[in-house]
Design a protein around this motif. Sequence first.
Motif, PDB file in Angstrom:
ATOM      1  N   SER A  42      50.381  27.158  51.858  1.00  0.00           N
ATOM      2  CA  SER A  42      48.986  26.745  51.977  1.00  0.00           C
ATOM      3  C   SER A  42      48.521  26.878  53.418  1.00  0.00           C
ATOM      4  O   SER A  42      48.942  26.110  54.291  1.00  0.00           O
ATOM      5  CB  SER A  42      48.808  25.302  51.505  1.00  0.00           C
ATOM      6  N   MET A  43      47.655  27.837  53.664  1.00  0.00           N
ATOM      7  CA  MET A  43      47.067  27.972  54.996  1.00  0.00           C
ATOM      8  C   MET A  43      46.210  26.765  55.332  1.00  0.00           C
ATOM      9  O   MET A  43      46.106  26.361  56.488  1.00  0.00           O
ATOM     10  CB  MET A  43      46.237  29.259  55.074  1.00  0.00           C
ATOM     11  N   TRP A  44      45.601  26.165  54.306  1.00  0.00           N
ATOM     12  CA  TRP A  44      44.770  24.978  54.565  1.00  0.00           C
ATOM     13  C   TRP A  44      45.604  23.820  55.082  1.00  0.00           C
ATOM     14  O   TRP A  44      45.154  23.060  55.939  1.00  0.00           O
ATOM     15  CB  TRP A  44      44.019  24.561  53.305  1.00  0.00           C
ATOM     16  N   LEU A  45      46.836  23.674  54.580  1.00  0.00           N
ATOM     17  CA  LEU A  45      47.687  22.606  55.094  1.00  0.00           C
ATOM     18  C   LEU A  45      48.053  22.851  56.546  1.00  0.00           C
ATOM     19  O   LEU A  45      48.281  21.900  57.296  1.00  0.00           O
ATOM     20  CB  LEU A  45      48.955  22.479  54.245  1.00  0.00           C
ATOM     21  N   VAL A  46      48.114  24.118  56.936  1.00  0.00           N
ATOM     22  CA  VAL A  46      48.379  24.435  58.338  1.00  0.00           C
ATOM     23  C   VAL A  46      47.168  24.078  59.196  1.00  0.00           C
ATOM     24  O   VAL A  46      47.287  23.359  60.194  1.00  0.00           O
ATOM     25  CB  VAL A  46      48.714  25.934  58.509  1.00  0.00           C
ATOM     26  N   ALA A  51      44.228  19.801  62.110  1.00  0.00           N
ATOM     27  CA  ALA A  51      42.983  19.159  62.523  1.00  0.00           C
ATOM     28  C   ALA A  51      43.036  17.656  62.291  1.00  0.00           C
ATOM     29  O   ALA A  51      42.513  16.874  63.093  1.00  0.00           O
ATOM     30  CB  ALA A  51      41.799  19.759  61.756  1.00  0.00           C
ATOM     31  N   ALA A  52      43.669  17.249  61.183  1.00  0.00           N
ATOM     32  CA  ALA A  52      43.770  15.825  60.862  1.00  0.00           C
ATOM     33  C   ALA A  52      44.639  15.083  61.864  1.00  0.00           C
ATOM     34  O   ALA A  52      44.618  13.851  61.917  1.00  0.00           O
ATOM     35  CB  ALA A  52      44.344  15.641  59.453  1.00  0.00           C
ATOM     36  N   LEU A  57      43.378  13.141  67.623  1.00  0.00           N
ATOM     37  CA  LEU A  57      43.976  12.715  68.890  1.00  0.00           C
ATOM     38  C   LEU A  57      42.972  12.896  70.030  1.00  0.00           C
ATOM     39  O   LEU A  57      42.761  11.986  70.844  1.00  0.00           O
ATOM     40  CB  LEU A  57      45.234  13.538  69.163  1.00  0.00           C
ATOM     41  N   VAL A  58      42.324  14.046  70.065  1.00  0.00           N
ATOM     42  CA  VAL A  58      41.337  14.329  71.109  1.00  0.00           C
ATOM     43  C   VAL A  58      40.127  13.408  70.979  1.00  0.00           C
ATOM     44  O   VAL A  58      39.614  12.894  71.986  1.00  0.00           O
ATOM     45  CB  VAL A  58      40.902  15.811  71.042  1.00  0.00           C
ATOM     46  N   VAL A  94      40.072   8.503  56.929  1.00  0.00           N
ATOM     47  CA  VAL A  94      40.029   8.648  55.472  1.00  0.00           C
ATOM     48  C   VAL A  94      39.358   9.965  55.094  1.00  0.00           C
ATOM     49  O   VAL A  94      39.818  10.676  54.191  1.00  0.00           O
ATOM     50  CB  VAL A  94      39.285   7.453  54.828  1.00  0.00           C
ATOM     51  N   GLY A  95      38.283  10.307  55.794  1.00  0.00           N
ATOM     52  CA  GLY A  95      37.572  11.551  55.508  1.00  0.00           C
ATOM     53  C   GLY A  95      38.451  12.775  55.687  1.00  0.00           C
ATOM     54  O   GLY A  95      38.452  13.680  54.845  1.00  0.00           O
ATOM     55  N   TRP A  96      39.223  12.815  56.773  1.00  0.00           N
ATOM     56  CA  TRP A  96      40.097  13.965  56.997  1.00  0.00           C
ATOM     57  C   TRP A  96      41.231  14.015  55.986  1.00  0.00           C
ATOM     58  O   TRP A  96      41.630  15.097  55.541  1.00  0.00           O
ATOM     59  CB  TRP A  96      40.656  13.948  58.415  1.00  0.00           C
TER      60      TRP A  96
END
Length: 226
Positions: A42-46, A51-52, A57-58, A94-96
């Motif tokens: 899954s590229m989305w999991l990458v 991002a999540a 963190l940023v 929660v959204g991410w």
Amino acid sequence: MSVTGALFRIYRPIIIPFAVLLVAVEAAIVSVVATVKDLDFSMWLVLGGSAAKYWLLVIGIILVAMQLRQFVVNGVTRHEFLAGLAVFGLVLVVGWAVAVVLGHEVESVLLDAFGARAANYPTLTAGGAVREFGAVLPVSAAYLVSGAAIAAGFYRFRVWIGLLAMLGGAVPAVVADGLLGVNEFGGLTDKVPYPAALALSLAATGLVAWGFHRAISDVAIRRAAA
């Protein structure tokens, strides 16, 4: 306007373009990879999974480094800021977590529709979706708290003490990611049983969040640079 509402107004121009960019990058990469082979990961999991963690963190760092002074000098108490920050952070986390799970499912459906999903692609089941959400959520929370705690350490203390505080602030992210991280194949780290991993992650996050609250609740507000 509440602190939470004001934070969403400030960050909306950041959140929406970032989400659109993330989806566009996902579509572009998957399209290229699919011309070579059927996807077995899954590229989305990458992308979404990263991002999540790192985006949050940023954001945690920026919230303390920039918004703390902005709100307090405009009459918001530190308590009000921290309360609004907690609600804002919870919604983001929660959204991410929801976005990661939903994005994984959408990716799976689209790959299947275009005949680009390999037989061993990590297709989501109902139980898998719950498990994935249950892993991403505490990891995202840990990274957000780590970012805020690291920024607070440098905001409140001198550089050398801030460096030491940074090590402590990083603990939630390291613990959560090490015990509950999800890879591109949808697998969890599984170093310890999930209940124990979740408990350790939440304990580390809660302890550092408490330290962050203590550090910020009475911190002197720095003057703006000339």
